[in-house]
Design a protein around this motif. Sequence first.
Motif, PDB file in Angstrom:
ATOM      1  N   VAL A  65      -3.416   2.672   7.881  1.00 38.36           N
ATOM      2  CA  VAL A  65      -3.676   1.229   7.996  1.00 38.36           C
ATOM      3  C   VAL A  65      -2.445   0.521   8.545  1.00 38.36           C
ATOM      4  CG1 VAL A  65      -4.368  -0.849   6.751  1.00 38.36           C
ATOM      5  CG2 VAL A  65      -5.311   1.373   6.077  1.00 38.36           C
ATOM      6  N   LEU A  66      -1.279   0.881   8.035  1.00 36.76           N
ATOM      7  CA  LEU A  66      -0.038   0.282   8.529  1.00 36.76           C
ATOM      8  C   LEU A  66       0.160   0.584  10.011  1.00 36.76           C
ATOM      9  CD1 LEU A  66       2.335   1.163   5.542  1.00 36.76           C
ATOM     10  CD2 LEU A  66       1.425  -1.102   6.102  1.00 36.76           C
ATOM     11  N   THR A  67      -0.096   1.823  10.397  1.00 39.62           N
ATOM     12  CA  THR A  67       0.086   2.206  11.797  1.00 39.62           C
ATOM     13  C   THR A  67      -0.891   1.470  12.697  1.00 39.62           C
ATOM     14  OG1 THR A  67       0.819   4.402  11.113  1.00 39.62           O
ATOM     15  CG2 THR A  67       0.156   4.140  13.405  1.00 39.62           C
ATOM     16  N   ALA A  68      -2.132   1.337  12.259  1.00 41.55           N
ATOM     17  CA  ALA A  68      -3.117   0.584  13.041  1.00 41.55           C
ATOM     18  C   ALA A  68      -2.668  -0.862  13.208  1.00 41.55           C
ATOM     19  CB  ALA A  68      -4.481   0.638  12.362  1.00 41.55           C
ATOM     20  N   GLY A  69      -2.123  -1.440  12.147  1.00 40.84           N
ATOM     21  CA  GLY A  69      -1.629  -2.806  12.229  1.00 40.84           C
ATOM     22  C   GLY A  69      -0.454  -2.938  13.176  1.00 40.84           C
ATOM     23  N   TRP A  70       0.442  -1.935  13.145  1.00 41.27           N
ATOM     24  CA  TRP A  70       1.594  -1.970  14.045  1.00 41.27           C
ATOM     25  C   TRP A  70       1.160  -1.843  15.497  1.00 41.27           C
ATOM     26  CZ3 TRP A  70       3.823   1.386  17.569  1.00 41.27           C
ATOM     27  CH2 TRP A  70       5.095   0.997  18.038  1.00 41.27           C
ATOM     28  N   LEU A  71       0.240  -0.922  15.779  1.00 36.91           N
ATOM     29  CA  LEU A  71      -0.251  -0.753  17.140  1.00 36.91           C
ATOM     30  C   LEU A  71      -0.989  -1.989  17.629  1.00 36.91           C
ATOM     31  CD1 LEU A  71      -1.465   2.956  17.047  1.00 36.91           C
ATOM     32  CD2 LEU A  71       0.272   2.017  18.590  1.00 36.91           C
ATOM     33  N   ARG A  72      -1.777  -2.585  16.753  1.00 39.70           N
ATOM     34  CA  ARG A  72      -2.476  -3.821  17.141  1.00 39.70           C
ATOM     35  C   ARG A  72      -1.470  -4.895  17.533  1.00 39.70           C
ATOM     36  NH1 ARG A  72      -3.163  -8.754  15.998  1.00 39.70           N
ATOM     37  NH2 ARG A  72      -1.534  -8.556  14.426  1.00 39.70           N
ATOM     38  N   GLY A  73      -0.458  -5.094  16.689  1.00 42.18           N
ATOM     39  CA  GLY A  73       0.524  -6.131  16.968  1.00 42.18           C
ATOM     40  C   GLY A  73       1.351  -5.850  18.208  1.00 42.18           C
ATOM     41  N   THR A  74       1.546  -4.564  18.519  1.00 47.60           N
ATOM     42  CA  THR A  74       2.364  -4.191  19.666  1.00 47.60           C
ATOM     43  C   THR A  74       1.585  -4.196  20.967  1.00 47.60           C
ATOM     44  OG1 THR A  74       3.743  -2.782  18.256  1.00 47.60           O
ATOM     45  CG2 THR A  74       3.847  -2.376  20.618  1.00 47.60           C
ATOM     46  N   SER A  81      -8.150  -9.442   7.308  1.00 50.11           N
ATOM     47  CA  SER A  81      -7.240 -10.280   6.506  1.00 50.11           C
ATOM     48  C   SER A  81      -6.100  -9.475   5.877  1.00 50.11           C
ATOM     49  CB  SER A  81      -8.023 -10.997   5.400  1.00 50.11           C
ATOM     50  OG  SER A  81      -8.577 -10.063   4.484  1.00 50.11           O
ATOM     51  N   THR A  82      -6.104  -8.176   6.072  1.00 49.18           N
ATOM     52  CA  THR A  82      -5.119  -7.294   5.444  1.00 49.18           C
ATOM     53  C   THR A  82      -3.737  -7.448   6.080  1.00 49.18           C
ATOM     54  OG1 THR A  82      -6.841  -5.672   4.954  1.00 49.18           O
ATOM     55  CG2 THR A  82      -4.564  -4.896   4.905  1.00 49.18           C
ATOM     56  N   VAL A  83      -2.729  -7.544   5.233  1.00 50.84           N
ATOM     57  CA  VAL A  83      -1.331  -7.600   5.667  1.00 50.84           C
ATOM     58  C   VAL A  83      -0.550  -6.572   4.858  1.00 50.84           C
ATOM     59  CG1 VAL A  83       0.750  -9.014   5.877  1.00 50.84           C
ATOM     60  CG2 VAL A  83      -1.501 -10.052   6.226  1.00 50.84           C
ATOM     61  N   GLY A  84       0.281  -5.799   5.528  1.00 52.17           N
ATOM     62  CA  GLY A  84       1.054  -4.775   4.821  1.00 52.17           C
ATOM     63  C   GLY A  84       2.485  -4.724   5.291  1.00 52.17           C
ATOM     64  N   THR A  85       3.253  -3.844   4.693  1.00 53.16           N
ATOM     65  CA  THR A  85       4.651  -3.665   5.067  1.00 53.16           C
ATOM     66  C   THR A  85       5.028  -2.197   4.963  1.00 53.16           C
ATOM     67  OG1 THR A  85       6.951  -4.139   4.462  1.00 53.16           O
ATOM     68  CG2 THR A  85       5.326  -4.261   2.707  1.00 53.16           C
ATOM     69  N   PHE A  86       5.950  -1.771   5.829  1.00 52.76           N
ATOM     70  CA  PHE A  86       6.486  -0.416   5.796  1.00 52.76           C
ATOM     71  C   PHE A  86       7.646  -0.296   4.818  1.00 52.76           C
ATOM     72  CE2 PHE A  86       4.311  -0.121   9.905  1.00 52.76           C
ATOM     73  CZ  PHE A  86       3.860   1.188   9.904  1.00 52.76           C
ATOM     74  N   LEU A  87       7.764  -1.235   3.900  1.00 46.59           N
ATOM     75  CA  LEU A  87       8.882  -1.226   2.960  1.00 46.59           C
ATOM     76  C   LEU A  87       8.962   0.096   2.205  1.00 46.59           C
ATOM     77  CD1 LEU A  87      11.202  -2.855   1.728  1.00 46.59           C
ATOM     78  CD2 LEU A  87       9.581  -3.737   0.026  1.00 46.59           C
ATOM     79  N   GLY A  88       7.810   0.669   1.869  1.00 50.53           N
ATOM     80  CA  GLY A  88       7.810   1.941   1.158  1.00 50.53           C
ATOM     81  C   GLY A  88       8.369   3.089   1.976  1.00 50.53           C
TER      82      GLY A  88
END
Length: 239
Positions: A95-104, A62-69
């Motif tokens: 965690v952000l990178t894992a999310g990006w790779l999953r989405g890609t 359920s985790t959602v993040g952003t690379f805004l930082g």
Amino acid sequence: MFRAVALVPSPPLLVPELTGSSADETADLRSAAVRAMGELTSSTDRWLAIGVDDSEATYTPSTVGTFLGFGVDVVVSLADDSVSTVPDPDLPLAVLTAGWLRGTAAPDSAIEVRTIPADASAQWCANVGAALRRELDASDENWGVLLLADGANTLTDKAPGSFDERSAQVQQLIDDALAAADVDALASLDVDLCASIGVGGRAAWQVLAALAKSDTITATEHYRRAPFGVGYYVGTWVR
């Protein structure tokens, strides 16, 4: 059952929106990471990610993040049907990178990400890796692990950690061990030396060593270089 591992670094430069005009310089790294991720998901039924951070934590699908930082509001999630509506800007980079790779590379998947302390002892990492192996082998499904880990950040004068003459030899040892699935070499990495030359992924690789144990592993190397003075390795291990 434990089946495979994708070995990928977690720098922000993987995400093209964060690199701007330098995106072409990291295209090979990005392509290799996505390829390794695709191979992992094609050979397994389910997968989870392991990365390093300041502390031990678990992040659910359920985790959602952003690379805004890191400069750009690129939103990522650990599942496409995540219920969270407010992206967390303070998630660990792994965690952000894992999310990006999953989405890609695997947008239909849902994952859990577990972080481990970057300064964890070798014995602690061995215990975590052994426990993870027991957990995965207790399942009837074929499990894969996305392992997010960076090498030394002191390989050149312009590297984030400046230059350290010891880092090239250690990075070579790490890259060769990953390419050969040499779990003994990974388990024996010197904790203090790795910390002093900025090897960010040491703890994750020592978890990997205990996870893979004495299995017969087919290791495939996709990338080993040091753009911007940081050692990055991409590949896969398959039982």
